[in-house]
Design a protein around this motif. Structure first.
Motif, PDB file in Angstrom:
ATOM      1  N   THR A  61      16.287  24.011 -31.201  1.00 29.74           N
ATOM      2  CA  THR A  61      17.006  24.502 -32.370  1.00 29.74           C
ATOM      3  C   THR A  61      17.976  25.609 -31.967  1.00 29.74           C
ATOM      4  O   THR A  61      18.008  26.040 -30.817  1.00 29.74           O
ATOM      5  CB  THR A  61      16.019  25.046 -33.418  1.00 29.74           C
ATOM      6  OG1 THR A  61      15.243  26.107 -32.828  1.00 29.74           O
ATOM      7  CG2 THR A  61      15.091  23.957 -33.913  1.00 29.74           C
ATOM      8  N   GLY A  62      18.762  26.066 -32.946  1.00 26.71           N
ATOM      9  CA  GLY A  62      19.684  27.165 -32.693  1.00 26.71           C
ATOM     10  C   GLY A  62      20.698  26.822 -31.625  1.00 26.71           C
ATOM     11  O   GLY A  62      21.304  25.754 -31.621  1.00 26.71           O
ATOM     12  N   ILE A  63      20.842  27.736 -30.691  1.00 29.78           N
ATOM     13  CA  ILE A  63      21.862  27.576 -29.658  1.00 29.78           C
ATOM     14  C   ILE A  63      21.535  26.450 -28.684  1.00 29.78           C
ATOM     15  O   ILE A  63      22.415  25.934 -27.989  1.00 29.78           O
ATOM     16  CB  ILE A  63      22.063  28.913 -28.919  1.00 29.78           C
ATOM     17  CG1 ILE A  63      23.480  28.986 -28.343  1.00 29.78           C
ATOM     18  CG2 ILE A  63      21.001  29.118 -27.841  1.00 29.78           C
ATOM     19  CD1 ILE A  63      23.912  30.379 -27.990  1.00 29.78           C
ATOM     20  N   TRP A  77      23.994  25.855 -38.968  1.00 26.08           N
ATOM     21  CA  TRP A  77      24.406  27.261 -38.886  1.00 26.08           C
ATOM     22  C   TRP A  77      23.334  28.209 -39.394  1.00 26.08           C
ATOM     23  O   TRP A  77      23.265  29.360 -38.962  1.00 26.08           O
ATOM     24  CB  TRP A  77      25.714  27.455 -39.652  1.00 26.08           C
ATOM     25  CG  TRP A  77      26.864  26.714 -39.051  1.00 26.08           C
ATOM     26  CD1 TRP A  77      27.471  25.585 -39.525  1.00 26.08           C
ATOM     27  CD2 TRP A  77      27.523  27.032 -37.823  1.00 26.08           C
ATOM     28  NE1 TRP A  77      28.473  25.170 -38.672  1.00 26.08           N
ATOM     29  CE2 TRP A  77      28.531  26.051 -37.613  1.00 26.08           C
ATOM     30  CE3 TRP A  77      27.377  28.037 -36.873  1.00 26.08           C
ATOM     31  CZ2 TRP A  77      29.373  26.055 -36.509  1.00 26.08           C
ATOM     32  CZ3 TRP A  77      28.218  28.040 -35.762  1.00 26.08           C
ATOM     33  CH2 TRP A  77      29.188  27.061 -35.602  1.00 26.08           C
ATOM     34  N   GLN A  78      22.500  27.752 -40.345  1.00 29.09           N
ATOM     35  CA  GLN A  78      21.475  28.644 -40.883  1.00 29.09           C
ATOM     36  C   GLN A  78      20.476  29.091 -39.823  1.00 29.09           C
ATOM     37  O   GLN A  78      19.814  30.130 -39.976  1.00 29.09           O
ATOM     38  CB  GLN A  78      20.736  27.975 -42.049  1.00 29.09           C
ATOM     39  CG  GLN A  78      19.990  26.690 -41.698  1.00 29.09           C
ATOM     40  CD  GLN A  78      20.834  25.456 -41.881  1.00 29.09           C
ATOM     41  OE1 GLN A  78      22.055  25.511 -41.766  1.00 29.09           O
ATOM     42  NE2 GLN A  78      20.188  24.323 -42.184  1.00 29.09           N
ATOM     43  N   PRO A 122      17.870  38.071 -37.561  1.00 28.63           N
ATOM     44  CA  PRO A 122      18.066  39.487 -37.224  1.00 28.63           C
ATOM     45  C   PRO A 122      18.400  39.707 -35.752  1.00 28.63           C
ATOM     46  O   PRO A 122      19.113  40.653 -35.407  1.00 28.63           O
ATOM     47  CB  PRO A 122      16.704  40.110 -37.561  1.00 28.63           C
ATOM     48  CG  PRO A 122      16.120  39.205 -38.589  1.00 28.63           C
ATOM     49  CD  PRO A 122      16.589  37.823 -38.224  1.00 28.63           C
ATOM     50  N   ALA A 123      17.926  38.801 -34.891  1.00 28.79           N
ATOM     51  CA  ALA A 123      18.177  38.959 -33.453  1.00 28.79           C
ATOM     52  C   ALA A 123      19.664  38.967 -33.150  1.00 28.79           C
ATOM     53  O   ALA A 123      20.133  39.674 -32.256  1.00 28.79           O
ATOM     54  CB  ALA A 123      17.484  37.843 -32.670  1.00 28.79           C
ATOM     55  N   TYR A 124      20.443  38.171 -33.901  1.00 27.60           N
ATOM     56  CA  TYR A 124      21.870  38.097 -33.635  1.00 27.60           C
ATOM     57  C   TYR A 124      22.611  39.354 -34.093  1.00 27.60           C
ATOM     58  O   TYR A 124      23.705  39.643 -33.609  1.00 27.60           O
ATOM     59  CB  TYR A 124      22.468  36.848 -34.270  1.00 27.60           C
ATOM     60  CG  TYR A 124      22.178  35.619 -33.452  1.00 27.60           C
ATOM     61  CD1 TYR A 124      22.896  35.339 -32.295  1.00 27.60           C
ATOM     62  CD2 TYR A 124      21.151  34.754 -33.812  1.00 27.60           C
ATOM     63  CE1 TYR A 124      22.607  34.231 -31.525  1.00 27.60           C
ATOM     64  CE2 TYR A 124      20.860  33.637 -33.045  1.00 27.60           C
ATOM     65  CZ  TYR A 124      21.587  33.379 -31.896  1.00 27.60           C
ATOM     66  OH  TYR A 124      21.293  32.280 -31.126  1.00 27.60           O
TER      67      TYR A 124
END
Length: 238
Positions: A120-122, A204-205, A210-212
């Motif tokens: 997931t994510g990046i 995008w969600q 918060p890490a970003y």
């Protein structure tokens, strides 16, 4: 500078330091399973950090101190727009370099460090985001500085991260077998390739974390403190 004198000793020293860091960092990663059985996951994480972080700091200091060594291949620092491009690429590189897919408490060994399979994510963009970030960082800084020393450093860094792509996949394959094979099929090393060919869908969600905000804060802090960092670099430690 006299003809033939551009190949300074610092070029070889940097390559040697990069090779030493690669052996230490990748070697400890390869020994993780064995080491955790011997001394436990938390203590092995601490050992990993005590070896890797000082070597990384030394590399950074040496690079900053010697970045203008050797032959100046190009100088585009006064070209309109180049500074903004370099800063933009550098900011993007930290988004990839930042280990947003990892649990920070595990990195600090507060929680028990574990090996995870993320998709997931990046990771949807690239299965090896830190390699992508390092390549972007090297392109930006080599463009800005333009010396043979910086070019040699960038080649060494990229070579290590390309090896780490193979090494990381090999270790995950050994650990997870078919489960990793399926993740590998649904992701790509080349950025956005899995999205473009339909194996992944960018959500995008997943980046609203918060890490970003920490990444953004670090980028802003680095931009604010960069002039002082460069002034301090004029003192060569060796």
């Amino acid at each position: 500078m006299e003809k033939g004198s551009w190949l300074t000793l610092s070029h070889g020293i940097m390559l040697g330091m990069l090779f030493g860091f690669a052996i230490a960092h990748s070697g400890l990663a390869a020994l993780r399973v064995w080491g955790e059985k011997k001394i436990g996951a938390r203590l092995y994480r601490v050992l990993f950090a005590l070896v890797s972080l000082p070597l990384a700091v030394i590399l950074i200091i040496y690079f900053i101190s010697h970045r203008y060594d050797g032959l100046m291949l190009w100088n585009v620092q006064n070209v309109a727009g180049v500074k903004e491009i370099v800063w933009g690429l550098s900011a993007i590189s930290f988004i990839f370099l930042y280990p947003a897919t990892f649990n920070l408490l595990e990195i600090a060994a507060i929680e028990k460090p574990q090996v995870h399979l993320y998709e997931t994510g990046i990771i949807r963009i690239s299965r090896h985001p830190q390699m992508v970030g390092q390549v972007i960082w090297c392109i930006a800084h080599t463009l800005w500085i333009g010396t043979t020393f910086t070019l040699v450093t960038s080649i060494g860094l990229i070579a290590h991260h390309l090896f780490a792509v193979w090494h990381g996949d090999h270790r995950l394959q050994q650990r997870y077998g078919d489960a990793f094979s399926k993740v590998k099929e649904r992701t790509s090393v080349i950025p956005f390739l899995a999205i473009l060919d339909g194996r992944q869908t960018l959500k995008w969600q997943e980046f609203v974390r918060p890490a970003y905000l920490g990444v953004l804060g670090f980028i802003l802090l680095l931009g604010w403190g960069h002039p002082w960092l460069m002034q301090a670099s004029y003192f060569k430690f060796w």
